[in-house]
Scaffold this active site. Structure first.
Site, PDB file in Angstrom:
ATOM      1  CB  SER A 163      32.171  91.631  20.052  1.00  9.69           C
ATOM      2  OG  SER A 163      32.780  90.773  19.095  1.00  9.69           O
ATOM      3  CB  SER A 191      35.448  92.141  17.342  1.00  9.90           C
ATOM      4  OG  SER A 191      34.372  92.958  16.970  1.00  9.90           O
ATOM      5  CE  LYS A 219      33.397  87.418  20.262  1.00 12.41           C
ATOM      6  NZ  LYS A 219      33.852  88.327  19.183  1.00 12.41           N
TER       7      LYS A 219
END
Length: 585
Positions: free
Chosen positions: A245, A269, A165
């Site tokens: 996210s 997330s 990420k």
């Protein structure tokens, strides 16, 4: 059955955009309050919000993937070999990949090339899950192939390409941006601790994944899965949301753009994107994996964790990620399990006799809720019926666990601790944590503060913040003092005692629940694919463990996965065609 309730008591919606079980495409705001399962209030979509899939906004800041370092290797990967690799690699576990590489079926270099080929074919300007590729990935792969040929295999991660990420710092010339325009040029001088650990275990940093910008704290109108540098991430199974996210990390794992990925979670997330994209995601216990050099949202809640297609893959990844880190002293709270080989828990038979809690609404709880919301006779009757149906659904969802030999323990919804309300302090926490992070970077920092980021975006908002930056601006105005914030944090963290007491009182090994109570407590959670809805949208179960209870999560999650075999490969050609036809009409 859903029953809309007129809330007569204050209701604070959480800015993490918690979706409802009933409509998990839903952005968080613009919602109505409903009675939902497990005694938890959830959120459903109000009219007027755009459905998924979403088209790209009209802006010019999206970063294009650079394939130049891979062109020679890609030219040598002909269609026949791609077809062979499809057969060899699709849906196999990391442990099986090791066997294939040891047997000479393919090399780490070829595996990297294969994944890059898939990213070019299916992701670039399509699913948008990958933000950047590592130009050094092939060189690292060759070095690891030399080691294997000489008889050295560092770990089950040896030669395995991993996508991280893009709020997790990676050195060696790569960028780390949180998807934000103001961070677009930052090239960290070093890896985050967890990245270094995975490299030492033999993993290859393949690249960075897209995310909901600033860990989904940009603006109320910004869709899940969007960042200004990465564009709109899309679900590989069809026209569904991706949630956030860690959207890109979940999509990339589901679409087989890398063997495994790494995400981060503040509240939901990792778990929610993994669930709706049909993969396994583990939100780790706070302190089990270092948070060093990760762009923060709420630093005391933020944790990284692995995402993969199987529980086995997540266990392999986790084994390489845990250790003490002097740059993150919270890791010393997990010293008792640091260095654990979590693959030892991949034994389905070990789940027999384990105790799984399921949350049900008993009559006393239902009566109290009716009184709290002052429901009339007709509404109260509908509410009671909805709660009874919810209980039936929970018990049905737990049936595979009973078949495995796991003991079910019914937990009264009244006994469940309340999830802390992040909206009371997230503005201050985000600004404080981000400013401290940027200050620590010193001369390396691309910007100095959140205030500077807001100003930079405002200078060209159409291209730098096309959906607005309301959360960033709100964070700048937080009225909290440091002492008030510390008090809010302490109160929220105290819920850990309540959840720990629940595990103890009911003698639970794991709790089956969609509640996000685990986040503020620092407890772990695991999601495992459970099938697909009538419309094809992936579904999953969520398991909550006791603090440092990843062992039980893996034991029970693995047994469930092996018994149900629920995950299916997405048909990317069909999905991309369907999405294209919808966004271009």
């Amino acid at each position: 059955m859903l029953l809309e309730i007129s809330a007569r008591k204050p209701f604070h919606c959480e800015p993490c955009r918690q979706p409802s079980e009933e409509n998990s495409n839903t952005p968080h705001h613009g919602v109505v309050l409903i009675a939902a399962g497990a005694g938890i209030f959830s959120l459903v979509k109000a009219e007027g919000l755009p459905p998924y899939p979403l088209a790209e906004p009209d802006y010019s800041s999206k970063r294009q993937l650079d394939f130049s370092a891979f062109e020679a290797a890609l030219s040598g990967l002909d269609p026949n070999r791609i077809a062979v690799m499809d057969t060899l690699v699709a849906e196999v576990t990391l442990l099986e990949l090791q066997v294939l590489m040891n047997n000479g079926q393919f090399s780490a270099e070829e595996l990297v090339t294969y994944y890059v080929q898939r990213i070019r074919a299916y992701d670039m300007d399509k699913l948008n899950s990958v933000l950047e590729l590592n130009p050094e990935a092939l060189a690292f792969a060759r070095d690891l192939d030399v080691e294997r040929a000489a008889g050295t295999v560092r770990s089950p991660m040896h030669g395995i390409p991993v996508l991280f990420k893009d709020n997790i710092a990676t050195g060696e010339g790569m960028h780390t941006t949180a998807g934000a325009w103001a961070m677009r040029d930052w090239q960290p001088s070093r890896d985050a601790f967890l990245v270094s650990q995975l490299r030492e275990a033999g993993a290859i940093v393949l690249g960075k994944t897209n995310l909901s910008e600033w860990a989904n704290y940009m603006d109320v109108d910004m869709p899940n899965g969007f960042s200004v540098l990465g564009g709109q991430t899309r679900n590989p199974y069809g026209p569904y949301g991706t949630l956030g996210s860690s959207s890109g990390s979940a999509v990339a794992a589901a679409a087989n753009f890398a063997a495994v990925t790494v995400g981060t979670e503040t509240q939901g997330s990792i778990i929610l994107p993994a669930k709706i994209n049909g993969v396994v995601g583990l939100k780790t216990s706070r302190g089990l994996v270092s948070r060093d050099h990760i762009l923060p949202l709420v630093d005391w809640m933020d944790v990284p964790g692995p995402i993969g297609r199987t529980v086995s893959d997540v266990a392999v990844m986790l084994s390489a990620m845990t250790d003490e880190d002097e740059k993150d002293l919270v890791t010393f709270d997990a010293v008792e399990v640091a260095g654990t080989d979590y693959t030892q828990f991949l034994v389905a038979e070990n789940a027999v006799g384990k105790k799984l809690g399921i949350v049900v609404q008993d009559n006393a709880f239902i009566d109290q809720m009716i009184a709290d919301f002052e429901l009339g006779e007709d509404s109260a009757s509908q509410f009671r019926q909805a709660m009874i149906q919810s209980n039936d659904k929970v018990r049905m969802q737990a049936t595979p666990f009973v078949d495995i030999g796991i003991e079910l323990v019914e937990v009264s919804a009244a006994a469940m601790p309340s999830t802390p309300d992040l909206s009371a302090f997230i503005d201050y926490g985000f600004r404080s944590a981000l400013d401290a992070f940027l200050t620590d970077l010193s001369d390396e920092a691309p910007v100095r503060s959140l205030a500077e980021i807001v100003d930079i975006n405002s200078a060209d908002s159409d291209n730098r913040a096309p959906y607005g930056q309301g959360y960033l601006e709100s964070a700048m105005k937080s009225p909290l003092t440091p002492d008030e914030y510390a008090a809010q944090v302490a109160e929220s963290m105290s819920v850990a005692d309540d959840l720990g007491s629940l595990f103890e009182a009911y003698a639970l090994d794991v709790l089956l629940s969609d509640s996000q109570i685990y986040a503020a407590t620092g407890f772990p959670a695991l999601t495992v694919p459970a099938g697909y809805g009538e419309d094809g949208q992936p579904e999953g179960i969520i398991l909550i463990g006791d603090f440092l209870g990843e062992d039980n999560l893996i034991i029970i999650g693995y047994a469930y996965e092996q018994a149900t075999q629920a995950r299916q490969m997405p048909d990317l050609d069909k999905t991309i065609s369907e999405i294209d036809s919808m966004v271009n009409r």
